[in-house]
Scaffold this active site. Structure first.
Site, mmCIF file in Angstrom:
data_model
loop_
_atom_site.group_PDB
_atom_site.id
_atom_site.type_symbol
_atom_site.label_atom_id
_atom_site.label_comp_id
_atom_site.label_asym_id
_atom_site.label_seq_id
_atom_site.Cartn_x
_atom_site.Cartn_y
_atom_site.Cartn_z
ATOM 1 C CE1 TYR A 55 0.819 -1.701 4.195
ATOM 2 C CE2 TYR A 55 1.381 0.641 4.232
ATOM 3 C CZ TYR A 55 1.487 -0.639 4.770
ATOM 4 O OH TYR A 55 2.277 -0.841 5.876
ATOM 5 C CB SER A 88 8.508 5.953 9.881
ATOM 6 O OG SER A 88 8.643 4.548 9.961
ATOM 7 C CG ASP A 122 9.285 0.559 8.320
ATOM 8 O OD1 ASP A 122 9.629 0.670 7.127
ATOM 9 O OD2 ASP A 122 8.427 -0.250 8.721
ATOM 10 C CD GLU A 315 33.129 -12.375 23.278
ATOM 11 O OE1 GLU A 315 32.650 -13.402 23.789
ATOM 12 O OE2 GLU A 315 34.167 -12.361 22.577
HETATM 13 N N1 DGL Z 1 6.716 2.524 5.276
HETATM 14 C C1 DGL Z 1 6.548 2.019 6.615
HETATM 15 C C2 DGL Z 1 6.585 3.181 7.630
HETATM 16 O O1 DGL Z 1 6.104 4.251 7.287
HETATM 17 C C3 DGL Z 1 5.250 1.309 6.741
HETATM 18 C C4 DGL Z 1 5.150 0.612 8.034
HETATM 19 C C5 DGL Z 1 4.096 1.204 8.944
HETATM 20 O O2 DGL Z 1 3.945 2.443 9.084
HETATM 21 O O3 DGL Z 1 3.465 0.376 9.580
HETATM 22 O O4 DGL Z 1 7.081 2.979 8.744
#
Ligand code: DGL
Length: 358
Positions: A55, A88, A122, A315
């Site tokens: 989308y 995002s 994101d 480490e």
């Molecule tokens: N393009 C991703 C974002 O704007 C879609 C994911 C979302 O918003 O759930 O983070």
């Protein structure tokens, strides 16, 4: 003197006036929550009602998001601002500074009781943590997103938005730090991550655990964060127009130093190394990171694993190499804390304290 029976018109007018005053009184008593819209799937639209992937994010404006959930009026007096309209994955430092400054201006106002930020999922966890470190108020700031676009069957955006406004209007949410609400769950900005590419329950704090739930038009808290945030922060972005460049190098088998050298040559002030296991350094990287440190670049050892503590001097000999460890922060959140730390100091002992404080 004959009293005239009041006409039905006067009775109706009187009733209307009473209900108007009652409504105005209710609205006046309700918390005022400002919704800052930034884009994402919650503002997304698909070709048809069965489109849940593929989308377009960031197409629906803030007023339409608000109008789509008339129930918001039951829990708060709501106003909206379209701060930006982006997917995002395109969130960046400049947008964070703009958003954080707007949040701090709004929360200083006596007539603003809380803020909800609609955001793509994101990088939602990153924006939430950045705000957790720079918001100078104990009023609720709640980030919310959706995993299905507004046009999909059983879109989760409307109920997530309702829950977020309800939470922001809940007095118990004060002082809890920046909160993330999706899927009826309340998570802390510091500990939550997106853990699944597509499912509604993607936001989890895994081993560190969620803070509570939204159920039956109520917020229920069971925990709160032990780390400093918001009103207790030492970071101040009011006069910042840029953040120091900090980049992330991801560790894996057959590792090489190409990416690290590119970041160093591009002027990075800090490097987060998302190492295998407990932040382990492959030999070529240990050499390259040591050279970078000698050039004054701050080095933080994080882990790609996702859970657990990266132990200091585990480490690698961090004392001898003058490295910092990320504690339980994942690489993308360690990057945020290191950027803000570098606005205040380049002293590794001070920066390590910050990683054990926030
Ligand atoms: N393009 C991703 C974002 O704007 C879609 C994911 C979302 O918003 O759930 O983070």
């Amino acid at each position: 003197m004959r009293l005239h029976k009041p006409s039905s018109l006067f009775i109706v007018l009187g009733l209307l006036l009473c209900s108007a005053f009652a409504h105005a009184d209710t609205a006046a008593k309700q918390p005022h929550i400002v919704i800052l819209a930034t884009g994402g799937t919650i503002a997304g639209s698909g070709a048809d009602s069965t489109t849940t992937v593929g989308y377009t994010a960031a197409t629906v404006g803030v007023q339409r998001l608000i109008d789509a959930v008339p129930e918001l009026k039951k829990v708060a007096q709501v106003s909206g601002e379209q701060v930006m309209q982006i997917a995002s994955e395109n969130m960046n430092n400049a947008a964070w500074l703009e958003l954080a400054k707007r949040v701090n201006v709004l929360l200083k106002r006596a007539d603003v009781d809380g803020i909800v930020i609609t955001h793509g999922t994101d990088t939602l966890e990153e924006t939430a943590y950045f705000l957790d470190l720079v918001v100078k108020s104990s009023k609720p700031v709640v980030l919310v997103g959706a995993m299905r676009p507004s046009t999909a069957i059983s879109a989760d955006g409307p109920i997530n938005l309702y829950n977020a406004v309800l939470l922001a209007a809940t007095p118990e949410a004060n002082g809890k730090g920046v909160l993330v609400v999706l899927n009826d769950q309340i998570n802390a900005a510091r500990d939550v991550s997106k853990t699944n590419t597509a499912t509604l329950d993607t936001f989890k704090s895994s081993e560190l655990g969620l803070l509570g739930y939204i159920q039956g038009n109520r917020a229920y808290f069971y925990r709160s964060s032990t780390r400093k945030h918001t009103r207790d922060t030492e970071f101040d972005i009011a006069n910042l127009s840029v953040l120091p460049q900090v980049d992330i190098v991801y560790g894996y088998a057959n590792m090489n130093r190409i990416a690290l050298d590119a970041f160093v040559n591009a002027g990075a002030k800090g490097i987060i190394h998302a190492g295998t296991g407990d932040g382990s350094l492959a030999t070529p990287l240990k050499t390259a990171l040591t050279e970078a440190r000698k050039k004054g670049i701050l080095i933080v050892r994080a882990s790609r694993v996702g859970q657990g503590i990266v132990a200091r001097n585990g480490e690698a000999d961090d004392d001898q190499l003058d490295f910092v460890v990320a504690d339980t922060l994942n690489a993308q959140k360690a990057r945020i804390l290191l950027m803000l730390a570098l606005t205040r100091t380049a002293d590794t002992k001070e920066i390590q304290r910050m990683f054990y404080t926030y």
